[in-house]
Design an enzyme around this catalytic site. Sequence first.
Site, PDB file in Angstrom:
ATOM      1  CB  SER A   1      56.193  77.923  25.409  1.00  0.00           C
ATOM      2  OG  SER A   1      55.026  78.573  25.906  1.00  0.00           O
TER       3      SER A   1
ATOM      4  CD  GLU B   1      53.358  70.365  31.192  1.00  0.00           C
ATOM      5  OE1 GLU B   1      53.542  70.376  29.963  1.00  0.00           O
ATOM      6  OE2 GLU B   1      52.236  70.322  31.708  1.00  0.00           O
TER       7      GLU B   1
ATOM      8  N   GLY C   1      51.974  71.157  24.240  1.00  0.00           N
ATOM      9  CA  GLY C   1      50.569  71.514  24.050  1.00  0.00           C
ATOM     10  C   GLY C   1      50.343  72.095  22.668  1.00  0.00           C
ATOM     11  N   GLY C   2      50.369  73.416  22.580  1.00  0.00           N
ATOM     12  CA  GLY C   2      50.050  74.127  21.347  1.00  0.00           C
ATOM     13  C   GLY C   2      50.724  73.579  20.097  1.00  0.00           C
TER      14      GLY C   2
ATOM     15  CG  HIS D   1      48.164  69.563  32.449  1.00  0.00           C
ATOM     16  ND1 HIS D   1      47.720  70.863  32.502  1.00  0.00           N
ATOM     17  CD2 HIS D   1      49.075  69.517  31.451  1.00  0.00           C
ATOM     18  CE1 HIS D   1      48.336  71.566  31.552  1.00  0.00           C
ATOM     19  NE2 HIS D   1      49.166  70.778  30.903  1.00  0.00           N
TER      20      HIS D   1
ATOM     21  N   GLY E   1      51.574  77.707  27.476  1.00  0.00           N
ATOM     22  CA  GLY E   1      50.694  78.452  26.588  1.00  0.00           C
ATOM     23  C   GLY E   1      50.980  79.937  26.536  1.00  0.00           C
TER      24      GLY E   1
ATOM     25  CD  GLU F   1      46.017  73.548  30.759  1.00  0.00           C
ATOM     26  OE1 GLU F   1      45.454  72.629  30.147  1.00  0.00           O
ATOM     27  OE2 GLU F   1      46.956  74.212  30.266  1.00  0.00           O
TER      28      GLU F   1
ATOM     29  CG  ASN G   1      47.911  67.962  26.997  1.00  0.00           C
ATOM     30  OD1 ASN G   1      46.785  67.572  26.685  1.00  0.00           O
ATOM     31  ND2 ASN G   1      48.148  68.664  28.098  1.00  0.00           N
ATOM     32  CD1 TRP G   2      47.110  66.473  20.442  1.00  0.00           C
ATOM     33  CD2 TRP G   2      45.215  65.581  19.665  1.00  0.00           C
ATOM     34  NE1 TRP G   2      47.431  65.636  19.406  1.00  0.00           N
ATOM     35  CE2 TRP G   2      46.290  65.075  18.912  1.00  0.00           C
ATOM     36  CE3 TRP G   2      43.916  65.147  19.352  1.00  0.00           C
ATOM     37  CZ2 TRP G   2      46.110  64.172  17.854  1.00  0.00           C
ATOM     38  CZ3 TRP G   2      43.739  64.247  18.317  1.00  0.00           C
ATOM     39  CH2 TRP G   2      44.830  63.768  17.574  1.00  0.00           C
ATOM     40  CE  LYS G   3      47.711  72.155  27.350  1.00  0.00           C
ATOM     41  NZ  LYS G   3      48.223  73.405  27.902  1.00  0.00           N
TER      42      LYS G   3
HETATM   43  P1  PGA Z   1      52.115  74.459  25.746  1.00  0.00           P
HETATM   44  O1  PGA Z   1      51.403  73.444  26.784  1.00  0.00           O
HETATM   45  O2  PGA Z   1      53.117  73.640  24.965  1.00  0.00           O
HETATM   46  O3  PGA Z   1      50.998  74.958  24.885  1.00  0.00           O
HETATM   47  O4  PGA Z   1      52.768  75.516  26.563  1.00  0.00           O
HETATM   48  C1  PGA Z   1      52.135  72.464  27.450  1.00  0.00           C
HETATM   49  C2  PGA Z   1      51.246  71.677  28.375  1.00  0.00           C
HETATM   50  O5  PGA Z   1      50.403  72.265  29.053  1.00  0.00           O
HETATM   51  O6  PGA Z   1      51.340  70.425  28.446  1.00  0.00           O
END
Ligand code: PGA
Length: 251
Positions: free
Chosen positions: A214, A168, A235-236, A96, A174, A98, A10-12
């Site tokens: 993470s 999640e 994500g990251g 998600h 993050g 967010e 997930n590049w966000k």
């Molecule tokens: P993260 O994000 O790997 O940076 O913790 C995961 C996500 O929100 O899908």
Amino acid sequence: MKRQHIVAGNWKMNKTFEEGRNIAQAIADGLPESDTIAILATPYIHLSAVSTVVQQKLNLKLAAQNCHQAKSGAFTGEISVDMLSSVGVEYVILGHSERREFFGENEELLAQKVDIALGNDLKPIYCCGEGLAIREAGNHLSHVANQITGGLFHLSPEDFSTVVVAYEPIWAIGTGVTASPEQAQEMHAFIRQLISDKYGEEISDATTILYGGSVKPANAKELFSQKDVDGGLVGGASLKADDFLAIIDSF
Ligand code: PGA
């Protein structure tokens, strides 16, 4: 039906057009053909270009990070499932944390998004997960149960079978803090039992449940070795081709 292993990146809201094309190509170049499906969930501007890249590998797929619940219309700034399908998108992340936190998405809205996605042959990657206060109060299981029930359990067994679930925990997204393999396994087993109670064991066994929060090369192997953890939503660490490929390699 066999459960699939999936690692979704997930590049966000990251990467310019050129950066996106480069990392997608690096991932396609380095991805071994295997039973593990790698998914790139890019921002909208990348989808069309990355679509031609993902076609280079059978086990590389394209996802959007959201969609609107209406077919089309006067919704400035939004994107429809038809638009996503027209550029080769196969999956869509819905709910998600967010989106839930910053854009007010709730189960009622998400159920509509799930429906329109499925109606257009897009496979939802439906996210759930609790914040720290909820976990500390010991209410994480019921919180996640409500998210799953409210967003997904109106579906027919046939439709539900195409859904990917992603657990999640918000306190792990993050933050560098990962849920322990035991914490992940406990929740994943709980989710699988919920699905079994509603749709039966066969569908439950075949449902892919991803862990997110993470995930990195250093912890992916241990997380993915848990019985009910079928991969990750990353994500990251999905923003660097080498890290993402190393995570996929953890299976
Ligand atoms: P993260 O994000 O790997 O940076 O913790 C995961 C996500 O929100 O899908």
